[in-house]
Scaffold this motif. Structure first.
Motif, PDB file in Angstrom:
ATOM      1  N   SER A  48     -14.803  86.955  -3.813  1.00 26.19           N
ATOM      2  CA  SER A  48     -16.522  87.312  -3.470  1.00 26.19           C
ATOM      3  C   SER A  48     -16.948  85.830  -3.256  1.00 26.19           C
ATOM      4  O   SER A  48     -16.849  85.625  -3.752  1.00 26.19           O
ATOM      5  N   TYR A  49     -18.049  86.248  -2.406  1.00 23.90           N
ATOM      6  CA  TYR A  49     -19.207  85.564  -2.233  1.00 23.90           C
ATOM      7  C   TYR A  49     -20.463  85.277  -2.423  1.00 23.90           C
ATOM      8  O   TYR A  49     -20.622  86.725  -2.143  1.00 23.90           O
ATOM      9  N   SER A  50     -21.358  85.003  -3.435  1.00 24.40           N
ATOM     10  CA  SER A  50     -22.571  85.072  -2.796  1.00 24.40           C
ATOM     11  C   SER A  50     -23.539  84.136  -3.125  1.00 24.40           C
ATOM     12  O   SER A  50     -23.257  83.182  -4.857  1.00 24.40           O
ATOM     13  N   GLY A  51     -24.000  83.389  -2.421  1.00 26.86           N
ATOM     14  CA  GLY A  51     -25.218  82.257  -2.859  1.00 26.86           C
ATOM     15  C   GLY A  51     -24.300  80.754  -3.192  1.00 26.86           C
ATOM     16  O   GLY A  51     -25.043  80.230  -3.824  1.00 26.86           O
ATOM     17  N   GLY A  52     -23.209  81.115  -2.051  1.00 26.02           N
ATOM     18  CA  GLY A  52     -22.661  79.437  -2.582  1.00 26.02           C
ATOM     19  C   GLY A  52     -21.653  79.745  -3.510  1.00 26.02           C
ATOM     20  O   GLY A  52     -20.790  78.834  -3.655  1.00 26.02           O
TER      21      GLY A  52
ATOM     22  N   ALA B 242     -16.675  77.938  -5.007  1.00 27.67           N
ATOM     23  CA  ALA B 242     -18.092  77.386  -3.519  1.00 27.67           C
ATOM     24  C   ALA B 242     -17.861  77.752  -2.629  1.00 27.67           C
ATOM     25  O   ALA B 242     -16.536  76.478  -2.559  1.00 27.67           O
ATOM     26  N   ALA B 243     -18.552  77.366  -1.864  1.00 23.40           N
ATOM     27  CA  ALA B 243     -19.016  77.267  -0.526  1.00 23.40           C
ATOM     28  C   ALA B 243     -20.377  76.535  -0.029  1.00 23.40           C
ATOM     29  O   ALA B 243     -21.702  77.284  -0.297  1.00 23.40           O
ATOM     30  N   ARG B 244     -20.839  75.651   1.154  1.00 24.38           N
ATOM     31  CA  ARG B 244     -21.456  75.697   1.605  1.00 24.38           C
ATOM     32  C   ARG B 244     -20.802  74.938   3.294  1.00 24.38           C
ATOM     33  O   ARG B 244     -20.300  75.073   3.531  1.00 24.38           O
ATOM     34  N   ARG B 245     -21.761  74.922   4.190  1.00 28.21           N
ATOM     35  CA  ARG B 245     -21.912  74.149   5.221  1.00 28.21           C
ATOM     36  C   ARG B 245     -22.813  72.691   5.300  1.00 28.21           C
ATOM     37  O   ARG B 245     -22.968  72.806   4.232  1.00 28.21           O
TER      38      ARG B 245
ATOM     39  N   ALA C 255     -19.358  72.168   9.383  1.00 33.49           N
ATOM     40  CA  ALA C 255     -18.428  72.555   8.916  1.00 33.49           C
ATOM     41  C   ALA C 255     -18.623  74.162   8.015  1.00 33.49           C
ATOM     42  O   ALA C 255     -20.126  74.005   7.280  1.00 33.49           O
ATOM     43  N   ILE C 256     -17.455  74.266   7.406  1.00 37.28           N
ATOM     44  CA  ILE C 256     -17.455  75.259   6.615  1.00 37.28           C
ATOM     45  C   ILE C 256     -16.813  74.464   5.050  1.00 37.28           C
ATOM     46  O   ILE C 256     -15.630  74.258   5.795  1.00 37.28           O
ATOM     47  N   GLU C 257     -17.322  73.933   4.161  1.00 42.41           N
ATOM     48  CA  GLU C 257     -16.301  72.869   3.004  1.00 42.41           C
ATOM     49  C   GLU C 257     -16.509  74.319   1.794  1.00 42.41           C
ATOM     50  O   GLU C 257     -17.682  74.520   1.894  1.00 42.41           O
TER      51      GLU C 257
END
Length: 174
Positions: free
Chosen positions: A101-105, A151-154, A159-161
Motif C-alpha cells: 500500500s502506498y500513500s503520500g510517500g 517510504a518512497a520518494r523521487r 530516480a525512485i528511492e
C-alpha cells in the motif's frame, strides 16, 4: 597470423570497456542516516521550503540501480515491476512478490514468504506456484530491502528511492 587471432578478443574487450563507467564499480550516493521520525517508522515529510518529492503512484517497470547504497553486483541486472497492488521481480515462483500500500510517500510491503518472527502477522496476498531455483545473492539482498522499506520518494536525479529499516532501493524507469 598471431595478430589476426588476437584481434577479435581485443575488439570485444574495447567494446565492453566503452560501456563501463570510468573508474570501475561506482557506489550510489549513500542514503542519509534516518531522522528520529524515520527511526520510529514514520516516513520523513518534506519541509515547507523543500520540493515535494512524493510520488502519486509507484506503478511502472524499473531497473534496480542500487541496493543499500551500492550498485547491483554479481554481473546480473535486476528489473522490478510495480502494479497498483503488487511489487515483484523474477523468478516470482521463488517468492519475490509483495503486496503493498502506498500513500503520500508512506509505503507498506508484505509477502507470504517473508522471514518473520514466530507468531508474526501476515497480510494475505496472491500466492503463485513455488519453484526450486538457485537464488542469486543480489536477489536475496533486494528481497531483504523490499521486506523492510516503508517510504518512497523521487530523488533529484529522477530516480525512485524506497527506504526504511536501514535499507534503500534505487530504481530508474525502463
Amino acid at each position: 597470423m598471431r595478430l589476426i587471432a588476437a584481434l577479435p578478443p581485443l575488439l570485444a574487450s574495447l567494446a565492453l570497456a566503452a560501456c563501463q563507467p570510468a573508474g570501475g564499480a561506482q557506489e550510489i550516493e549513500p542514503t542519509p542516516s534516518p531522522s528520529p521520525a524515520a527511526a520510529s517508522g514514520a516516513a520523513p515529510k518534506p519541509s515547507g521550503d523543500a520540493p515535494d518529492l512524493a510520488l502519486a503512484s509507484l506503478a511502472g517497470e524499473y531497473r534496480v540501480a542500487g541496493i543499500d547504497g551500492t550498485e547491483v553486483g554479481g554481473g546480473i541486472g535486476l528489473a522490478l515491476t510495480i502494479t497498483d497492488t503488487l511489487i515483484w521481480f523474477e523468478p516470482r515462483c521463488a517468492g519475490f512478490s509483495w503486496t503493498y500500500s502506498y500513500s503520500g510517500g508512506d509505503l507498506a510491503t508484505d509477502r507470504p514468504q517473508k522471514p518473520r518472527p514466530p507468531g508474526g502477522a501476515l497480510v494475505a496476498g496472491p500466492m503463485g506456484a513455488t519453484c526450486r531455483i538457485a537464488v542469486h545473492p543480489e536477489q536475496q539482498r533486494l528481497a531483504a530491502a523490499l521486506d523492510a522499506v516503508n517510504a518512497a520518494r523521487r530523488t533529484p536525479s529522477n530516480a525512485i528511492e524506497l527506504t526504511g529499516g536501514g535499507h534503500s532501493v534505487t530504481l530508474y524507469s525502463q
